[in-house]
Design an enzyme around this catalytic site. Sequence first.
Site, PDB file in Angstrom:
ATOM      1  N   GLY A  71      -3.616 -15.814  -6.168  1.00 29.36           N
ATOM      2  CA  GLY A  71      -4.164 -16.643  -7.233  1.00 29.36           C
ATOM      3  C   GLY A  71      -4.358 -18.084  -6.800  1.00 29.36           C
TER       4      GLY A  71
ATOM      5  N   TYR B 237     -13.060  -7.905  -4.830  1.00 30.51           N
ATOM      6  CA  TYR B 237     -14.212  -7.705  -3.958  1.00 30.51           C
ATOM      7  C   TYR B 237     -15.509  -7.630  -4.753  1.00 30.51           C
ATOM      8  CZ  TYR B 237     -10.659  -6.668  -0.432  1.00 30.51           C
ATOM      9  OH  TYR B 237      -9.581  -6.730   0.419  1.00 30.51           O
TER      10      TYR B 237
ATOM     11  N   GLU C 222       0.815  -1.217   0.000  1.00 29.88           N
ATOM     12  CA  GLU C 222       0.000   0.000   0.000  1.00 29.88           C
ATOM     13  C   GLU C 222       0.851   1.271   0.000  1.00 29.88           C
ATOM     14  OE1 GLU C 222      -2.909  -0.393   3.149  1.00 29.88           O
ATOM     15  OE2 GLU C 222      -4.099  -1.777   1.935  1.00 29.88           O
TER      16      GLU C 222
ATOM     17  N   GLU D   9     -10.098  -5.526   9.029  1.00 36.74           N
ATOM     18  CA  GLU D   9      -9.070  -4.485   9.062  1.00 36.74           C
ATOM     19  C   GLU D   9      -8.013  -4.724   7.990  1.00 36.74           C
ATOM     20  OE1 GLU D   9      -7.037  -1.065  10.196  1.00 36.74           O
ATOM     21  OE2 GLU D   9      -9.085  -1.693  10.605  1.00 36.74           O
TER      22      GLU D   9
ATOM     23  N   TYR E 101      -4.560  -9.912   3.606  1.00 36.00           N
ATOM     24  CA  TYR E 101      -3.294  -9.905   2.870  1.00 36.00           C
ATOM     25  C   TYR E 101      -2.865 -11.333   2.578  1.00 36.00           C
ATOM     26  CZ  TYR E 101       1.618  -9.264   1.711  1.00 36.00           C
ATOM     27  OH  TYR E 101       2.824  -9.292   1.072  1.00 36.00           O
ATOM     28  N   VAL E 102      -2.408 -11.528   1.355  1.00 36.30           N
ATOM     29  CA  VAL E 102      -1.783 -12.778   0.932  1.00 36.30           C
ATOM     30  C   VAL E 102      -0.481 -12.404   0.233  1.00 36.30           C
ATOM     31  CG1 VAL E 102      -1.992 -14.819  -0.557  1.00 36.30           C
ATOM     32  CG2 VAL E 102      -4.004 -13.967   0.693  1.00 36.30           C
TER      33      VAL E 102
END
Length: 168
Positions: free
Chosen positions: A101, A139, A34, A91, A94-95
């Site tokens: 994939g 999403y 980010e 909150e 994350y991967v």
Amino acid sequence: MTSRELPGGATLRGARAGDERGILDCIQGLADYEREPDAVDNTIEALAATLFGDDPRAFCHVVEHDGRIVGIAIWFLTYSTWTGRHGIWLEDLYVEEEQRGSGYGLALIAALADVCVTRGYSRLEWTVLDWNEPSVAFYRSLGAQPQSEWTSQRLTGDALVALAGRAA
């Protein structure tokens, strides 16, 4: 939460004491992604207290692969005065990039949806950065809808301290 086997030999499970380093590494990975690599002040000790202390206020699901945590979903409870029921605020999801994939992000968020349905919670909510097009598309593919009529607000640092001073 019970453990669940995922493709590629990974396991989805609730976080447990001893996972703090892997969780913190994922938090740092998210901050890097980010574009805020210096923003993480969290520590292993703070995570231990928050997630596994006497009165946990946040919760975490992890994906473990080859003995390493490669994905996290950190969440806490919200409350809707309109529905009179709790919800979940996601909150962080994350991967690790090399694991994307593999279905791990979907497995993590689906696990939270299952918590909502099982416990009778009315909603699962989160924010996403506008420029994060891969996440926004992910999403949307789940059926998530943007809440464009709402704008997030935040108080931190000096503004937070100044406002707290007005409470006296």
